[in-house]
Design a protein around this motif. Structure first.
Motif: not given
Length: 547
Positions: A393-398, A422-431, A434-441, A445-448
């Motif tokens: 959440q901190y990084h999403l705010s920055q 951390a299944v509880e954090l899947i909604p946050s990870i999706r964000k 969505e903001n192109d902050l994850i290196q899929q390499t 990807d999100l599904k995996s």
């Protein structure tokens, strides 16, 4: 060996493992079989003498397709590809039902990227019994070679799931066969190529924090003074430091000992330039340059919680200082110590990770420490998840803060979330995605990621109980100084070519399905250590990438 029936979905046929199956099918006499065994090693080497012999044998045994196949293979091995094509075309004309002639043609088409024509020789369904509907039994050599070529074709077409289905079948029926290894290698090379292409795309959106520079005006050549002369031993020994020295140091008065050890850490900062220049003159000396690692381990053994910020201060230093002292051992040296010293103060770790202008690998020490806390002490899992969510959440705010946002760090964060399920954090990870902050390499990807994160968390057990276990683990995990990069599967154009003409594997496998046929190509992952750069070119450690 009796026939084995394959009843696995589309693989509905019998497999024969007896070499005589092929001999009987093509009416090969004992004399001709002996000639085949004799000429085979010479043919795959492309010797001129073998080519002359094969011309005579082809004429002597016109009904045996293997000699024509050997001849085509010999021409190909001698780099006379035009003659190889001519002989193979003759083979296909005179023996249209000879599978290995069709497979050799298919491979030649693959090499030339004539993909549209490949199904003419493999069949539209890409299943061996569909190509030969009048047969219900195939030799294991035919089956393994056919599906190996089919895997290579499907990967070139980008039909990965279909390729995987056939590879899984190969590993089931003949896991150690060269053809299976070649198909597996093709998959590895395809993954590398895919990752490289994806990496190029990610570079367009990659964000990296610019690290702090070090203060040259604080540098000195003056060694610190210590209360206890025994501390000097830390400057004389590497990871094989004698246990009696450690025991002696740990028996010193606690408060003054901790102060001395903290001075050792500061020494690695203030005399960095001094040791760097010395290293340039004398070369790296493990017995002299690991004093700060000794200090970290000793402070951890003493459970000196007040020294936690001293460790963080090392991690706050400029890239060149951290790289000089710790290199690829940064995470191994710091993460567990930080986890132990901050066991009742996880917020301190989170606050460190939030600090601006810190390198992703330094901040990842904090993430790894939190992860270790959850894995080693499952009762802390819920608290660790709260801290991970706080960081997300901190990084999403920055999002507009270039001193904070680092896509490598956030990918490490997702990695840690996967490791503790951390299944509880899947909604946050999706964000984050969505903001192109994850290196899929790095993480997929999100599904995996969602699939991986739903796996069961595996407890690692408690932290090592003694400092001596730490040294043992560090010696085991340390990067090998003799590391050499594996042979590159990348050609000059920057693309992976699993169908390279230099592949000796092509030649003998086309010929005799029941002989020992070839050595597989170099595995691009074979000699890569877990701390080595990943062969895919991501710039990450192997353990944090393709491993």
């Amino acid at each position: 060996m009796p026939d084995k029936t394959s009843k696995s979905g589309p693989f509905d046929f019998k497999i024969n493992y007896n070499p005589d199956f092929i001999l009987e099918k093509y009416h090969i006499s004992d004399e001709a079989a002996a000639q085949m065994d004799e000429i085979f090693p010479e043919a795959i080497k492309g010797k001129k003498s073998a080519i002359k012999k094969l011309h005579r044998l082809r004429n002597k045994y016109p009904h045996i397709p293997q000699f024509k196949n050997y001849l085509a293979a010999a021409y190909r091995s001698s780099n006379n590809h035009q003659k190889a094509v001519e002989v193979n075309d003759e083979l296909l004309q005179k023996h249209p039902n000879y599978l290995f002639g069709a497979l050799q043609k298919a491979e030649a088409l693959l090499e030339n990227d004539q993909l549209d024509e490949v199904p003419d020789f493999l069949g539209d369904d890409l299943h061996i019994h569909k190509l030969y509907p009048d047969r219900d039994t195939f030799h294991i050599g035919e089956v393994s070679k056919y599906y190996s070529v089919a895997v290579q074709y499907l990967l070139k077409m980008g039909r990965v799931e279909e390729a995987k289905l056939r590879l899984d079948y190969l590993t089931k029926i003949e896991p150690d066969a060269p053809e299976t290894e070649l198909a597996m290698l093709s998959f590895m090379q395809y993954n590398i190529k895919t990752k490289m292409q994806q990496r190029e795309k990610e570079k367009l959106i990659e964000r990296k924090v610019e690290s702090r520079s070090y203060h040259k005006d604080l540098q000195t050549d003056q060694a610190p003074s210590f209360t206890h002369h025994e501390i000097g031993e830390l400057y004389k020994h590497g990871f094989d430091i004698p246990e009696e020295i450690i025991h002696t140091i740990l028996k010193l008065p606690r408060e003054t000992l901790i102060t001395d050890l903290e001075h050792v850490l500061e020494d690695s900062i203030y005399r960095y330039q001094y040791f760097y220049d010395e290293d340039g003159d004398r070369g790296w000396d493990e017995s002299r340059y690991n004093f700060s690692i000794h200090a970290i381990f000793l402070l951890t053994e003493l459970r000196s919680k007040k020294s936690l910020d001293k460790l963080f201060n090392i991690l706050r230093q400029a890239d060149e200082i951290r790289e000089f002292w710790y290199g690829d051992l940064l995470e191994e040296v710091f993460s567990e110590s930080v986890a132990i010293l901050a066991a009742d103060n996880l917020e301190a770790i989170t606050n460190f990770v939030k600090e601006p202008r810190l390198d992703a690998y330094s901040r990842n020490v904090g993430l790894s420490a939190l992860e270790l806390t959850a894995l080693s002490n499952p009762e802390y899992r819920d608290e660790v998840i709260k801290h991970f969510d706080d960081l997300i959440q901190y990084h999403l705010s920055q999002l507009d803060n270039d001193d904070i946002i680092d896509t490598t760090l956030l990918s490490f964060l997702v990695w840690s979330c996967i490791n503790i399920s951390a299944v509880e954090l899947i909604p946050s990870i999706r964000k984050l995605f969505e903001n192109d902050l994850i290196q899929q390499t790095m993480v997929g990807d999100l599904k995996s990621v969602e699939k991986d994160i739903e796996g069961k968390m595996v407890s690692r057990g408690k932290h090592p109980k003694t400092i001596f276990e730490k040294y043992k683990n560090l010696n085991f995990d340390a990067i090998r100084p003799d590391f050499t990069y594996p042979e590159s599967p990348i050609d000059n154009s920057g693309t992976v070519n699993p169908f390279s003409e230099s592949r000796e594997a092509d030649i003998p496998a086309l010929a005799q399905p029941f002989h020992s046929r070839f050595e597989p190509e170099t595995n691009p992952y074979k000699n890569v250590g877990r701390n080595d750069p990943c062969p895919c070119g991501s710039g990450k450690k192997f353990k944090k990438c393709c491993l």
